[in-house]
Scaffold this active site. Structure first.
Site, PDB file in Angstrom:
ATOM      1  N   ASP A  14       0.839  -1.189   0.000  1.00 15.79           N
ATOM      2  CA  ASP A  14       0.000   0.000   0.000  1.00 15.79           C
ATOM      3  C   ASP A  14       0.880   1.247   0.000  1.00 15.79           C
ATOM      4  OD1 ASP A  14       0.923   0.315   2.621  1.00 15.79           O
ATOM      5  OD2 ASP A  14      -0.924  -0.452   3.524  1.00 15.79           O
ATOM      6  N   GLN A  15       0.289   2.414   0.171  1.00 16.57           N
ATOM      7  CA  GLN A  15       1.014   3.675   0.128  1.00 16.57           C
ATOM      8  C   GLN A  15       2.054   3.802   1.228  1.00 16.57           C
ATOM      9  OE1 GLN A  15      -1.838   6.818  -0.016  1.00 16.57           O
ATOM     10  NE2 GLN A  15      -0.720   7.921  -1.587  1.00 16.57           N
TER      11      GLN A  15
END
Length: 144
Positions: free
Chosen positions: A23-24
């Site tokens: 994810d980010q």
């Protein structure tokens, strides 16, 4: 989540987290762990000499009926993971699998998991006992 007894069978599978699975924040996305569990379980069954394809060819399906995941610490992009698949009981109609995900960065598991599957006849879509051939392969592995 884990039974309070020693496993009857243990299998280890290694895989590396990929960029598209993070994810980010650079953590492996939480939903990916079920995919890692599936890959590890598939390889465990293959190692018994009884791959999923053999189950399917014999008219047996193995759908997931329950999952549980406990997130202890993140796994990052490009980390090599060791996924342990544990069986605590001999399967009958259910195959109850437990998982621990480790990396070299931490002694304790990052992730704990449980996935229960049900042996099912493809034709009737009704639960059935684990095939004798499968059980023979597992029993041989347990006793080796």
């Amino acid at each position: 989540m884990f039974p309070e007894k020693e496993p009857i069978y243990r299998f280890t599978h290694r895989l590396r987290s990929r960029y598209g699975e993070t994810d980010q924040m650079g953590y492996v996305y939480y939903g990916r762990y079920l995919e890692y569990f599936e890959e590890s379980r598939t390889e465990m069954i293959r190692s018994l000499g009884f791959p999923y394809t053999k189950l399917e060819e014999s008219g047996i399906m193995l759908p997931v009926i329950h999952t549980e995941v406990d997130y202890k610490a993140p796994v990052y992009y490009d980390e090599l993971m060791k996924v342990e698949v544990l069986l605590f009981d001999t399967p009958t109609v259910r195959l109850e699998t437990y998982y621990k995900v480790f990396t070299d960065r931490r002694e304790q598991p990052h992730i704990l998991g449980n996935v229960n599957l049900c042996f099912m006849k493809e034709e009737t879509r009704k639960p059935c006992r684990a095939p004798a051939e499968f059980m023979d392969s597992l029993t041989a592995a347990i006793n080796s």
